[in-house]
Design a protein around this motif. Structure first.
Motif, PDB file in Angstrom:
ATOM      1  N   ILE A  15      11.293   6.565   0.112  1.00  0.00           N
ATOM      2  CA  ILE A  15      11.937   5.252   0.223  1.00  0.00           C
ATOM      3  C   ILE A  15      12.925   5.249   1.383  1.00  0.00           C
ATOM      4  CG2 ILE A  15      13.524   3.640  -0.911  1.00  0.00           C
ATOM      5  CD1 ILE A  15      12.084   4.358  -3.554  1.00  0.00           C
ATOM      6  N   GLU A  16      13.707   6.290   1.514  1.00  0.00           N
ATOM      7  CA  GLU A  16      14.669   6.377   2.606  1.00  0.00           C
ATOM      8  C   GLU A  16      13.957   6.395   3.963  1.00  0.00           C
ATOM      9  OE1 GLU A  16      17.955   6.020   2.652  1.00  0.00           O
ATOM     10  OE2 GLU A  16      17.781   5.635   0.510  1.00  0.00           O
ATOM     11  N   SER A  17      12.828   7.078   4.052  1.00  0.00           N
ATOM     12  CA  SER A  17      12.119   7.101   5.330  1.00  0.00           C
ATOM     13  C   SER A  17      11.554   5.731   5.663  1.00  0.00           C
ATOM     14  CB  SER A  17      11.003   8.145   5.302  1.00  0.00           C
ATOM     15  OG  SER A  17       9.948   7.724   4.467  1.00  0.00           O
ATOM     16  N   LEU A  18      11.193   4.947   4.667  1.00  0.00           N
ATOM     17  CA  LEU A  18      10.697   3.592   4.897  1.00  0.00           C
ATOM     18  C   LEU A  18      11.807   2.672   5.382  1.00  0.00           C
ATOM     19  CD1 LEU A  18       8.355   3.103   1.827  1.00  0.00           C
ATOM     20  CD2 LEU A  18       7.682   3.418   4.197  1.00  0.00           C
ATOM     21  N   ARG A  19      12.999   2.887   4.915  1.00  0.00           N
ATOM     22  CA  ARG A  19      14.119   2.033   5.334  1.00  0.00           C
ATOM     23  C   ARG A  19      14.412   2.203   6.819  1.00  0.00           C
ATOM     24  NH1 ARG A  19      18.046   3.008   0.177  1.00  0.00           N
ATOM     25  NH2 ARG A  19      16.926   1.604  -1.203  1.00  0.00           N
ATOM     26  N   ASP A  20      14.125   3.366   7.356  1.00  0.00           N
ATOM     27  CA  ASP A  20      14.400   3.632   8.766  1.00  0.00           C
ATOM     28  C   ASP A  20      13.381   2.990   9.688  1.00  0.00           C
ATOM     29  OD1 ASP A  20      16.554   5.122   7.968  1.00  0.00           O
ATOM     30  OD2 ASP A  20      15.462   7.027   7.985  1.00  0.00           O
ATOM     31  N   LYS A  21      12.206   2.623   9.181  1.00  0.00           N
ATOM     32  CA  LYS A  21      11.151   2.041  10.018  1.00  0.00           C
ATOM     33  C   LYS A  21      11.402   0.562  10.233  1.00  0.00           C
ATOM     34  CE  LYS A  21       7.576   5.229   8.562  1.00  0.00           C
ATOM     35  NZ  LYS A  21       6.254   5.384   7.949  1.00  0.00           N
ATOM     36  N   PRO A  22      11.108   0.069  11.449  1.00  0.00           N
ATOM     37  CA  PRO A  22      11.236  -1.384  11.686  1.00  0.00           C
ATOM     38  C   PRO A  22      10.188  -2.143  10.895  1.00  0.00           C
ATOM     39  CG  PRO A  22      10.258  -0.293  13.580  1.00  0.00           C
ATOM     40  CD  PRO A  22      10.662   0.787  12.619  1.00  0.00           C
ATOM     41  N   LEU A  23      10.500  -3.382  10.533  1.00  0.00           N
ATOM     42  CA  LEU A  23       9.579  -4.203   9.746  1.00  0.00           C
ATOM     43  C   LEU A  23       8.426  -4.731  10.572  1.00  0.00           C
ATOM     44  CD1 LEU A  23      12.089  -6.194   7.552  1.00  0.00           C
ATOM     45  CD2 LEU A  23      10.740  -4.209   6.920  1.00  0.00           C
ATOM     46  N   ASN A  24       8.570  -4.840  11.852  1.00  0.00           N
ATOM     47  CA  ASN A  24       7.505  -5.390  12.699  1.00  0.00           C
ATOM     48  C   ASN A  24       6.642  -4.312  13.154  1.00  0.00           C
ATOM     49  OD1 ASN A  24       8.656  -7.820  12.198  1.00  0.00           O
ATOM     50  ND2 ASN A  24       9.697  -7.945  14.141  1.00  0.00           N
ATOM     51  N   ARG A  47       0.831  -1.206   0.000  1.00  0.00           N
ATOM     52  CA  ARG A  47       0.000   0.000   0.000  1.00  0.00           C
ATOM     53  C   ARG A  47       0.864   1.254   0.000  1.00  0.00           C
ATOM     54  NH1 ARG A  47      -3.534  -3.257   3.184  1.00  0.00           N
ATOM     55  NH2 ARG A  47      -2.537  -2.634   5.123  1.00  0.00           N
ATOM     56  N   VAL A  48       1.929   1.237   0.796  1.00  0.00           N
ATOM     57  CA  VAL A  48       2.831   2.392   0.832  1.00  0.00           C
ATOM     58  C   VAL A  48       3.491   2.583  -0.525  1.00  0.00           C
ATOM     59  CG1 VAL A  48       4.989   3.267   1.810  1.00  0.00           C
ATOM     60  CG2 VAL A  48       3.244   2.282   3.313  1.00  0.00           C
ATOM     61  N   LEU A  49       3.960   1.505  -1.109  1.00  0.00           N
ATOM     62  CA  LEU A  49       4.606   1.609  -2.427  1.00  0.00           C
ATOM     63  C   LEU A  49       3.625   2.096  -3.487  1.00  0.00           C
ATOM     64  CD1 LEU A  49       6.817  -1.595  -2.356  1.00  0.00           C
ATOM     65  CD2 LEU A  49       7.571   0.780  -2.158  1.00  0.00           C
ATOM     66  N   GLU A  50       2.396   1.628  -3.440  1.00  0.00           N
ATOM     67  CA  GLU A  50       1.384   2.101  -4.388  1.00  0.00           C
ATOM     68  C   GLU A  50       1.149   3.596  -4.214  1.00  0.00           C
ATOM     69  OE1 GLU A  50      -1.860  -0.486  -3.400  1.00  0.00           O
ATOM     70  OE2 GLU A  50      -1.355  -1.895  -5.016  1.00  0.00           O
TER      71      GLU A  50
END
Length: 67
Positions: A58-67, A41-44
């Motif tokens: 994209i860079e801000s997403l990399r900083d977020k934990p996956l869980n 959903r975020v990528l869309e």
């Protein structure tokens, strides 16, 4: 208790254990699926929102934990 009863009791216990493991695995898959759906959903949103700077998002997403 005869041998047949013992074998049946053992098989029942094995089936119960297997059912619990299967349920746990299903829950893990469901959680993983939810995380993947959130990411899609975020990528869309990134792809369709023309006002967003893609690299920063994209860079801000990399900083977020996956869980």
């Amino acid at each position: 208790m005869g041998i047949t009863d013992s074998v049946l009791k053992h098989r029942r216990k094995m089936m119960e254990t297997q059912a619990k493991l299967t349920a746990e695995k299903a829950a893990q898959y469901a959680a993983q699926n939810e995380r993947l759906e959130q990411r899609v959903r975020v990528l869309e949103r990134i792809v369709t929102d023309k006002g967003i700077v893609v690299a920063e998002e994209i860079e801000s997403l990399r900083d977020k934990p996956l869980n």
